[in-house]
Write an enzyme that holds these catalytic residues in place. Structure first.
Site, PDB file in Angstrom:
ATOM      1  N   ILE A 103      -3.233  13.713   1.126  1.00  8.63           N
ATOM      2  CA  ILE A 103      -2.195  14.750   1.050  1.00  8.63           C
ATOM      3  C   ILE A 103      -2.691  15.887   0.151  1.00  8.63           C
ATOM      4  CG2 ILE A 103      -0.236  13.233   1.501  1.00  8.63           C
ATOM      5  CD1 ILE A 103      -0.024  13.251  -1.721  1.00  8.63           C
ATOM      6  N   HIS A 120       0.084  10.601   6.458  1.00  6.40           N
ATOM      7  CA  HIS A 120       1.022  10.328   5.373  1.00  6.40           C
ATOM      8  C   HIS A 120       1.760  11.586   4.932  1.00  6.40           C
ATOM      9  CE1 HIS A 120      -1.347   6.386   4.531  1.00  6.40           C
ATOM     10  NE2 HIS A 120      -0.586   6.327   5.599  1.00  6.40           N
TER      11      HIS A 120
HETATM   12  P1  NAD Z   1      -7.856   3.749  -1.106  1.00 10.19           P
HETATM   13  O1  NAD Z   1      -7.710   4.238  -2.501  1.00 10.19           O
HETATM   14  O2  NAD Z   1      -7.141   2.512  -0.705  1.00 10.19           O
HETATM   15  O3  NAD Z   1      -9.413   3.528  -0.761  1.00 10.19           O
HETATM   16  C1  NAD Z   1     -10.402   4.473  -1.058  1.00 10.19           C
HETATM   17  C2  NAD Z   1     -11.710   3.958  -0.510  1.00 10.19           C
HETATM   18  O4  NAD Z   1     -12.690   4.967  -0.674  1.00 10.19           O
HETATM   19  C3  NAD Z   1     -12.223   2.705  -1.209  1.00 10.19           C
HETATM   20  O5  NAD Z   1     -12.644   1.775  -0.231  1.00 10.19           O
HETATM   21  C4  NAD Z   1     -13.419   3.221  -2.036  1.00 10.19           C
HETATM   22  O6  NAD Z   1     -14.441   2.282  -2.114  1.00 10.19           O
HETATM   23  C5  NAD Z   1     -13.877   4.399  -1.210  1.00 10.19           C
HETATM   24  N1  NAD Z   1     -14.530   5.462  -1.973  1.00 10.19           N
HETATM   25  C6  NAD Z   1     -14.214   5.953  -3.203  1.00 10.19           C
HETATM   26  N2  NAD Z   1     -15.029   6.980  -3.521  1.00 10.19           N
HETATM   27  C7  NAD Z   1     -15.867   7.147  -2.469  1.00 10.19           C
HETATM   28  C8  NAD Z   1     -16.917   8.064  -2.197  1.00 10.19           C
HETATM   29  N3  NAD Z   1     -17.293   9.005  -3.070  1.00 10.19           N
HETATM   30  N4  NAD Z   1     -17.566   7.956  -1.011  1.00 10.19           N
HETATM   31  C9  NAD Z   1     -17.232   7.004  -0.104  1.00 10.19           C
HETATM   32  N5  NAD Z   1     -16.237   6.101  -0.312  1.00 10.19           N
HETATM   33  C10 NAD Z   1     -15.554   6.185  -1.468  1.00 10.19           C
HETATM   34  O7  NAD Z   1      -7.445   4.973  -0.179  1.00 10.19           O
HETATM   35  P2  NAD Z   1      -6.904   5.007   1.317  1.00 10.19           P
HETATM   36  O8  NAD Z   1      -7.629   4.017   2.153  1.00 10.19           O
HETATM   37  O9  NAD Z   1      -6.898   6.433   1.694  1.00 10.19           O
HETATM   38  O10 NAD Z   1      -5.392   4.510   1.286  1.00 10.19           O
HETATM   39  C11 NAD Z   1      -4.528   4.554   0.206  1.00 10.19           C
HETATM   40  C12 NAD Z   1      -3.458   5.650   0.181  1.00 10.19           C
HETATM   41  O11 NAD Z   1      -3.808   6.504  -0.889  1.00 10.19           O
HETATM   42  C13 NAD Z   1      -3.263   6.576   1.310  1.00 10.19           C
HETATM   43  O12 NAD Z   1      -1.963   6.408   1.723  1.00 10.19           O
HETATM   44  C14 NAD Z   1      -3.371   7.998   0.699  1.00 10.19           C
HETATM   45  O13 NAD Z   1      -2.276   8.784   1.147  1.00 10.19           O
HETATM   46  C15 NAD Z   1      -3.196   7.769  -0.756  1.00 10.19           C
HETATM   47  N6  NAD Z   1      -3.955   8.633  -1.697  1.00 10.19           N
HETATM   48  C16 NAD Z   1      -4.354   9.889  -1.327  1.00 10.19           C
HETATM   49  C17 NAD Z   1      -5.109  10.666  -2.188  1.00 10.19           C
HETATM   50  C18 NAD Z   1      -5.512  12.064  -1.763  1.00 10.19           C
HETATM   51  O14 NAD Z   1      -4.757  12.742  -1.056  1.00 10.19           O
HETATM   52  N7  NAD Z   1      -6.717  12.507  -2.142  1.00 10.19           N
HETATM   53  C19 NAD Z   1      -5.493  10.143  -3.428  1.00 10.19           C
HETATM   54  C20 NAD Z   1      -5.060   8.844  -3.790  1.00 10.19           C
HETATM   55  C21 NAD Z   1      -4.286   8.100  -2.895  1.00 10.19           C
END
Ligand code: NAD
Length: 246
Positions: A103, A120
């Site tokens: 998001i 989401h």
């Molecule tokens: P998650 O946090 O469950 O998983 C993140 C994954 O990314 C992990 O498997 C991790 O090992 C991997 N990862 C981390 N850094 C990395 C990198 N530099 N390169 C490659 N892989 C990397 O996130 P998800 O699967 O997206 O699901 C969780 C929920 O988190 C979603 O609903 C999302 O909306 C929400 N969320 C979103 C944000 C955002 O918008 N940036 C941030 C935090 C959480």
């Protein structure tokens, strides 16, 4: 050239309708923590509490306590080489859509023109949970300067960004379009998702069952590594530019 590299290049070269499916991991290199980073935001704000729709309806200030911090982090973040590599894929005529669980709007800010399906929801707008009045992000940010919770001008109800919290429905139309793009894709690239959140985590298997090649990019194991055609272990910001630049 290793077998994996030549196989990967062949897949990308042959692809005409690639879909990139992204999770929070694509944005960690932009400074936005994912749910897993130790010592991060989510240790202070358990998403099951602070990002829970039932809790929001009773105590909206909890959500906004977390969201104030997330808003600051997102505003300070810029697209990283992984977001930009996806734009490159698009310029090469390979990309048909991006499906994201994020998001943070970094795909839009990187310049992706293809459809972006935000499973989401979106933090570009917010809605009053009482009367459904719609607000722009900027209007909400102004309200947040004056009060802990942004309240509706029409009815005084609490406003929430249009993002999906736990115990809330996913946007049906977006999901339907994302599934359609997934079924039509010839190559699905999963980047930075733990694939633990349902139903988003079903999409890679839908693609695979429809005949697409499946590529997984992650710093750690994922539940679909065993069915993927290629698994690339490492940081998205390092790996994705290599996938598209050859
Ligand atoms: P998650 O946090 O469950 O998983 C993140 C994954 O990314 C992990 O498997 C991790 O090992 C991997 N990862 C981390 N850094 C990395 C990198 N530099 N390169 C490659 N892989 C990397 O996130 P998800 O699967 O997206 O699901 C969780 C929920 O988190 C979603 O609903 C999302 O909306 C929400 N969320 C979103 C944000 C955002 O918008 N940036 C941030 C935090 C959480």
């Amino acid at each position: 050239m290793t077998d994996v590299t030549s196989e990967l290049r062949r897949m990308i070269t042959e692809s005409r309708r690639a879909v990139v499916f992204t999770g929070a991991g694509i944005s960690t290199e932009s400074g936005i923590p994912d749910f897993r980073s130790p010592g991060g935001l989510w240790e202070r704000f358990d998403p099951q509490v602070y990002a829970n729709y039932r809790v929001f309806l009773k105590v909206p200030s909890k959500y906004w306590e977390m969201e104030r911090e997330v808003t600051k982090i997102v505003q300070a973040a810029d697209p990283n080489p992984a977001h930009k590599a996806i734009v490159k894929l698009e310029e090469r005529g390979k990309l048909s859509a991006v499906i994201t669980q994020n998001i943070d709007m970094l795909h839009q800010r990187a310049g992706t023109d293809s459809p972006i399906y935000e499973l989401h929801g979106s933090a570009m707008t917010g809605t009053c949970v009482k009367c459904d009045a719609l607000y722009k992000r900027q209007e909400i940010l102004i309200k947040l300067e004056k009060s802990q919770v942004p309240f509706c001008d029409e009815c005084g109800g609490a406003i929430k960004y249009d993002v999906v919290l736990f115990n809330e429905m996913l946007p049906y139309e977006t999901i339907t379009k994302a599934i359609k793009a997934t079924k039509k894709s010839d190559c699905l690239i999963v980047v930075g998702s733990s694939l633990l959140v349902s139903p988003a985590n079903q999409l890679p298997l839908i693609a695979k069952n429809a005949g697409a090649k499946l590529i997984v990019v992650n710093i750690e194991e994922t539940p679909i590594d065993n069915v993927a055609d290629i698994v690339l272990r490492g940081k998205a910001g390092k790996i994705l530019p290599k996938i598209v630049n050859f």
